[in-house]
Design a protein around this motif. Sequence first.
Motif, PDB file in Angstrom:
ATOM      1  N   ILE A 198      36.981  10.809  37.357  1.00  0.00           N
ATOM      2  CA  ILE A 198      36.006  11.606  37.062  1.00  0.00           C
ATOM      3  C   ILE A 198      35.715  12.449  38.097  1.00  0.00           C
ATOM      4  O   ILE A 198      35.571  13.767  37.973  1.00  0.00           O
ATOM      5  N   ALA A 199      35.928  11.978  39.453  1.00  0.00           N
ATOM      6  CA  ALA A 199      35.492  12.898  40.398  1.00  0.00           C
ATOM      7  C   ALA A 199      36.794  13.776  40.659  1.00  0.00           C
ATOM      8  O   ALA A 199      36.416  15.086  40.974  1.00  0.00           O
ATOM      9  N   PHE A 200      37.958  13.396  40.539  1.00  0.00           N
ATOM     10  CA  PHE A 200      39.123  14.383  40.430  1.00  0.00           C
ATOM     11  C   PHE A 200      38.916  15.377  39.493  1.00  0.00           C
ATOM     12  O   PHE A 200      39.337  16.812  39.429  1.00  0.00           O
ATOM     13  N   CYS A 201      38.732  15.075  38.268  1.00  0.00           N
ATOM     14  CA  CYS A 201      38.455  16.172  37.227  1.00  0.00           C
ATOM     15  C   CYS A 201      37.439  17.130  37.561  1.00  0.00           C
ATOM     16  O   CYS A 201      37.412  18.292  37.286  1.00  0.00           O
ATOM     17  N   GLY A 202      36.315  16.779  38.035  1.00  0.00           N
ATOM     18  CA  GLY A 202      35.150  17.456  38.530  1.00  0.00           C
ATOM     19  C   GLY A 202      35.390  18.521  39.630  1.00  0.00           C
ATOM     20  O   GLY A 202      35.354  19.557  39.369  1.00  0.00           O
ATOM     21  N   LYS A 240      36.386   1.446  39.094  1.00  0.00           N
ATOM     22  CA  LYS A 240      36.755   2.230  40.460  1.00  0.00           C
ATOM     23  C   LYS A 240      37.723   3.308  40.152  1.00  0.00           C
ATOM     24  O   LYS A 240      37.431   4.365  40.435  1.00  0.00           O
ATOM     25  N   TYR A 241      38.722   3.031  39.220  1.00  0.00           N
ATOM     26  CA  TYR A 241      39.869   4.022  38.744  1.00  0.00           C
ATOM     27  C   TYR A 241      39.064   5.279  38.059  1.00  0.00           C
ATOM     28  O   TYR A 241      39.564   6.288  37.984  1.00  0.00           O
ATOM     29  N   SER A 242      38.267   4.639  37.095  1.00  0.00           N
ATOM     30  CA  SER A 242      37.670   5.520  36.390  1.00  0.00           C
ATOM     31  C   SER A 242      36.630   6.517  37.254  1.00  0.00           C
ATOM     32  O   SER A 242      36.501   7.714  36.928  1.00  0.00           O
TER      33      SER A 242
END
Length: 150
Positions: free
Chosen positions: A88-92, A82-84
């Motif tokens: 990934i969503a934050f980086c996107g 879930k952290y990953s």
Amino acid sequence: RRASRAAKRAARHGAARPNVWSLRRPRTRAARRVFAASAVSRPTPPLYRLCTARAAAPRRQQQKWMSGDAAEAAIEMGKWTKYSYGAIAFCGCLTTYVGIIEYQHLMHPHEDHTPEYSHLKIRAKPYPWACPDCNLFESACWRACKDAAN
């Protein structure tokens, strides 16, 4: 020799502990004498097994114990998955935001706000090309020079 291999194999695979003294066979004649002399002072293998609790316990194959079990490992794996996904969503989102800002910056016309310093265009002699006052890679000056020539 075959008996000692069998005893070692049995010890590795969890069988009862073999006779420790029979596994240790000295190779030289002097070592055999020392071994025989010290045999008087050491206990016999059955007494040795009875005297020590560790030797009396059945031998099991050694395992590397980690902290926790499979259920705890599954919970940790789910947490980090879930952290990953969040990372990934934050980086996107961050990439999209920076892309939009950069695109808006590129679409607006820019004015040249470089001040006219007196020391920037000092010429001791003219350049040896068609436009003698323009630097080699100064495209605006070259354009103005060619327009003035026509």
